[in-house]
Design an enzyme around this catalytic site. Structure first.
Site, PDB file in Angstrom:
ATOM      1  N   LYS A 294     -35.022   0.522  57.287  1.00 50.48           N
ATOM      2  CA  LYS A 294     -34.652   0.484  58.692  1.00 50.48           C
ATOM      3  C   LYS A 294     -35.823  -0.036  59.521  1.00 50.48           C
ATOM      4  O   LYS A 294     -36.985   0.295  59.260  1.00 50.48           O
ATOM      5  CB  LYS A 294     -34.261   1.879  59.174  1.00 50.48           C
ATOM      6  CG  LYS A 294     -33.060   2.467  58.460  1.00 50.48           C
ATOM      7  CD  LYS A 294     -31.784   1.736  58.823  1.00 50.48           C
ATOM      8  CE  LYS A 294     -30.566   2.434  58.250  1.00 50.48           C
ATOM      9  NZ  LYS A 294     -29.291   1.811  58.674  1.00 50.48           N
TER      10      LYS A 294
ATOM     11  N   ASP B 199     -32.540  -3.614  57.817  1.00 47.69           N
ATOM     12  CA  ASP B 199     -31.436  -3.243  58.698  1.00 47.69           C
ATOM     13  C   ASP B 199     -31.984  -2.892  60.073  1.00 47.69           C
ATOM     14  O   ASP B 199     -32.689  -1.892  60.246  1.00 47.69           O
ATOM     15  CB  ASP B 199     -30.677  -2.045  58.114  1.00 47.69           C
ATOM     16  CG  ASP B 199     -29.423  -1.711  58.908  1.00 47.69           C
ATOM     17  OD1 ASP B 199     -29.138  -2.401  59.904  1.00 47.69           O
ATOM     18  OD2 ASP B 199     -28.719  -0.756  58.518  1.00 47.69           O
TER      19      ASP B 199
ATOM     20  N   GLU C 233     -29.538  -7.046  58.062  1.00 50.57           N
ATOM     21  CA  GLU C 233     -28.273  -6.457  58.476  1.00 50.57           C
ATOM     22  C   GLU C 233     -28.269  -6.173  59.974  1.00 50.57           C
ATOM     23  O   GLU C 233     -29.228  -5.617  60.508  1.00 50.57           O
ATOM     24  CB  GLU C 233     -28.053  -5.168  57.685  1.00 50.57           C
ATOM     25  CG  GLU C 233     -26.715  -4.506  57.910  1.00 50.57           C
ATOM     26  CD  GLU C 233     -26.516  -3.304  57.004  1.00 50.57           C
ATOM     27  OE1 GLU C 233     -25.658  -2.465  57.334  1.00 50.57           O
ATOM     28  OE2 GLU C 233     -27.234  -3.186  55.987  1.00 50.57           O
TER      29      GLU C 233
ATOM     30  N   ASP D 189     -22.664  -5.334  60.251  1.00 56.51           N
ATOM     31  CA  ASP D 189     -22.254  -3.950  60.005  1.00 56.51           C
ATOM     32  C   ASP D 189     -21.459  -3.480  61.211  1.00 56.51           C
ATOM     33  O   ASP D 189     -20.237  -3.548  61.226  1.00 56.51           O
ATOM     34  CB  ASP D 189     -23.469  -3.057  59.748  1.00 56.51           C
ATOM     35  CG  ASP D 189     -23.083  -1.605  59.470  1.00 56.51           C
ATOM     36  OD1 ASP D 189     -21.869  -1.287  59.479  1.00 56.51           O
ATOM     37  OD2 ASP D 189     -23.978  -0.765  59.238  1.00 56.51           O
TER      38      ASP D 189
ATOM     39  N   LYS E 247     -17.525  -0.215  55.581  1.00 55.60           N
ATOM     40  CA  LYS E 247     -17.679   1.242  55.490  1.00 55.60           C
ATOM     41  C   LYS E 247     -16.323   1.894  55.735  1.00 55.60           C
ATOM     42  O   LYS E 247     -15.662   1.590  56.732  1.00 55.60           O
ATOM     43  CB  LYS E 247     -18.700   1.753  56.513  1.00 55.60           C
ATOM     44  CG  LYS E 247     -20.127   1.307  56.221  1.00 55.60           C
ATOM     45  CD  LYS E 247     -21.101   1.827  57.265  1.00 55.60           C
ATOM     46  CE  LYS E 247     -22.519   1.375  56.960  1.00 55.60           C
ATOM     47  NZ  LYS E 247     -23.478   1.770  58.023  1.00 55.60           N
TER      48      LYS E 247
END
Length: 357
Positions: A161, A189, A215, A240, A264
């Protein structure tokens, strides 16, 4: 087979340690676990894990929506997946986590009724999928140490992250690369943290340390910005938060706004919609990753892994939520082999047994 009742239990499990992303800090796995009871004595289990930082849904709200679904679904055959979907859709707009909980439980029942594991019903490409391991935002040296520990344990792909400042993010990726060596893949991400032109400039610098993909670099609503980054970056870009459902996937595919797409179950409302997203992407030549919410337990991860293993176009997995839990609330489901490999049960359905006592 008919639905006779839907029980909902709110489950909360502390994480081993707080998990920070650019949008906030997560301390617990919180989910609404459902048990769909039928007149044939079969029970299907599902989970809705609301990630309020991503979907805006709360645990209590998710449980309330599931109870509203129960009122409409009593007497319906849970293996009539299309009928179940449209009943839920007219009962509540959006509410992806609540829909996912019921959807997963219905697929569990379909597998039990058919006498097959769900991954075989969904395609049966393989019975396992390898996941990456995610490192939350922290000081560069701490993130590097965690990444190294994960690699030493057997992971060969680290997802990290980022999303604070230019210099801090650059220092993080540099430290992680130096800690894990040249053979480990690094996924980045940003969780919507950057603006488009800023993202292009930063990604170019980050790629000095050989990153596999980036991402969600820009805010979820900025599709033009996402398209700009994809067209101007040498590093593949994955969506995402910009893709919740198949309509979003079609829009992204038409504009060639991404190179990859993260599915997801908790965003899209379950396996039925996830299959549609993947089909659109496969037709457009866009590979998918199967992701998860930090809030999910082994129940939701088993369902996601079953889909990820079942179809060929899902080539990556970020299904590491269970590695952060202090406890598994549910018995059965997938098992872990060789640190990173999630292996599906050969029992009918998802192989769930029930709550831990």
């Amino acid at each position: 087979m008919k639905i006779t009742g839907i029980k909902v239990k709110q489950v909360e499990v502390p994480l081993i340690e707080p998990f920070r992303i650019s949008l906030g800090v997560i301390t617990h796995s919180r989910s609404a676990v459902v048990a769909i009871e039928t007149d044939e004595g079969l029970v299907g289990y599902g989970e809705g894990a609301p990630a309020i930082l991503i979907t805006g849904e709360s645990l209590s709200g998710t449980a309330d929506v599931i109870r509203a679904f129960e009122d409409e679904l009593i007497g319906v055959d849970p293996t009539d997946l299309e009928k179940v979907y449209w009943i839920m859709d007219r009962t509540a707009a959006h509410s992806g986590c609540a829909k996912a909980a019921v959807d997963i439980a219905c697929y569990d029942l379909l597998g039990k009724k058919a006498g097959l594991p769900v991954y075989k019903l969904l395609g049966g490409h393989q019975n396992h999928i390898d996941t990456d391991m995610t490192v939350g935002i922290d000081r560069p040296e701490i993130m590097a140490a965690k990444a190294k520990k994960h690699v030493e344990a057997g992971f060969d792909t680290i997802k990290t992250k980022v999303g604070t400042t230019f210099s801090e993010d650059l220092a993080r990726i540099k430290a992680i690369r130096e800690a894990v060596g040249d053979d480990v893949k690094i996924r980045v991400d940003a969780n919507q943290a950057w603006h488009a032109k800023e993202a292009v400039r930063l990604i170019e610098r980050l790629n000095e340390y050989d990153i596999e993909l980036v991402e969600q670099p820009v805010p979820y609503h900025d599709i033009a910005g996402l398209e700009y980054v994809t067209k101007h970056s040498m590093v593949p870009i994955m969506s995402d938060e910009s893709c919740f459902n198949s309509k979003d996937a079609l829009r992204l595919a038409e504009r060639r706004a991404v190179d990859y797409l993260n599915i997801k179950l908790m965003k899209c409302g379950g396996i039925r919609e996830a299959l549609k997203i993947n089909a659109i992407c496969e037709a457009a030549g866009i590979e998918c990753m199967l992701g998860c919410m930090v809030e999910e337990s082994n129940l939701g991860i088993t369902a996601a892994a079953s889909l990820g293993a079942a179809v060929k176009n899902i080539t990556r997995a970020d299904l590491d939520a269970t590695f952060s839990l202090t406890d598994f609330p549910f018995k059965g489901g997938m098992r872990v082999e060789n640190t990173k490999r999630l292996v599906l049960s050969e029992e009918p359905g998802f192989g769930f047994i029930g709550f831990e006592k």
